[in-house]
Motif scaffolding. Sequence first.
Motif, mmCIF file in Angstrom:
data_model
loop_
_atom_site.group_PDB
_atom_site.id
_atom_site.type_symbol
_atom_site.label_atom_id
_atom_site.label_comp_id
_atom_site.label_asym_id
_atom_site.label_seq_id
_atom_site.Cartn_x
_atom_site.Cartn_y
_atom_site.Cartn_z
ATOM 1 N N ARG A 82 35.127 -2.482 -5.004
ATOM 2 C CA ARG A 82 34.811 -3.333 -6.318
ATOM 3 C C ARG A 82 36.324 -2.425 -6.982
ATOM 4 O O ARG A 82 37.023 -2.454 -7.419
ATOM 5 N N SER A 124 32.697 -11.421 -7.897
ATOM 6 C CA SER A 124 32.168 -11.669 -9.718
ATOM 7 C C SER A 124 31.338 -12.463 -9.384
ATOM 8 O O SER A 124 30.488 -12.233 -11.255
ATOM 9 N N GLU A 125 30.035 -12.487 -8.598
ATOM 10 C CA GLU A 125 29.060 -13.237 -8.969
ATOM 11 C C GLU A 125 28.016 -11.868 -8.457
ATOM 12 O O GLU A 125 26.512 -11.982 -8.745
ATOM 13 N N ILE A 138 37.828 -8.754 -4.465
ATOM 14 C CA ILE A 138 37.925 -9.822 -4.942
ATOM 15 C C ILE A 138 35.914 -10.481 -3.669
ATOM 16 O O ILE A 138 35.120 -10.882 -4.756
#
Length: 173
Positions: free
Chosen positions: A107, A171-172, A112
């Motif tokens: 991160r 992102s999840e 990603i």
Amino acid sequence: MINVRIAQEADAQSLPDIEQSTGEAYREIADLAWIADDDNQTVERHRELIANGTCWVAVENDNRPVAFLSAEIQDDTLHIWELDVRLDRQRLGIGRALLENAIADARGRGLIALSLTTFRDVIWNAPFYQKVGFRILDDTEAGERLRQVLRREIEHGMPARRRCAMRLLLSEA
């Protein structure tokens, strides 16, 4: 007490022994027992990953590694090559601590995703990663890079039906 830190060049010497110890767990699975006797990563390969800043170790109070996670940045993804915890230190949350450290690092680098290949049906493999949020990918989702990794593993003797590629989209997570 266990601490996680970025691996240092001096740690490279101890990582093959940790990998060997981890492999002993496969002796409990008849058709995978050969993994316990298979070759480990070389000290030189560990040094490469350490030099890239993508290898972490879990150390005890004496600063000696008992576990490691080695990875490599490939495009926009941190690909995990190994996550090994010495057999006598397993089931204590050390592997999860290393994995959470790698996720935080990815991160921080603006990546990603994280990816890896593993056994889909061995409890400390895919089921462990799924608890953290990784998802098993079908062949089309895996993409060419992960399909090539799986092909090399199968050529090395891994059973194709038991191997899978996994991804954690940051992102999840």
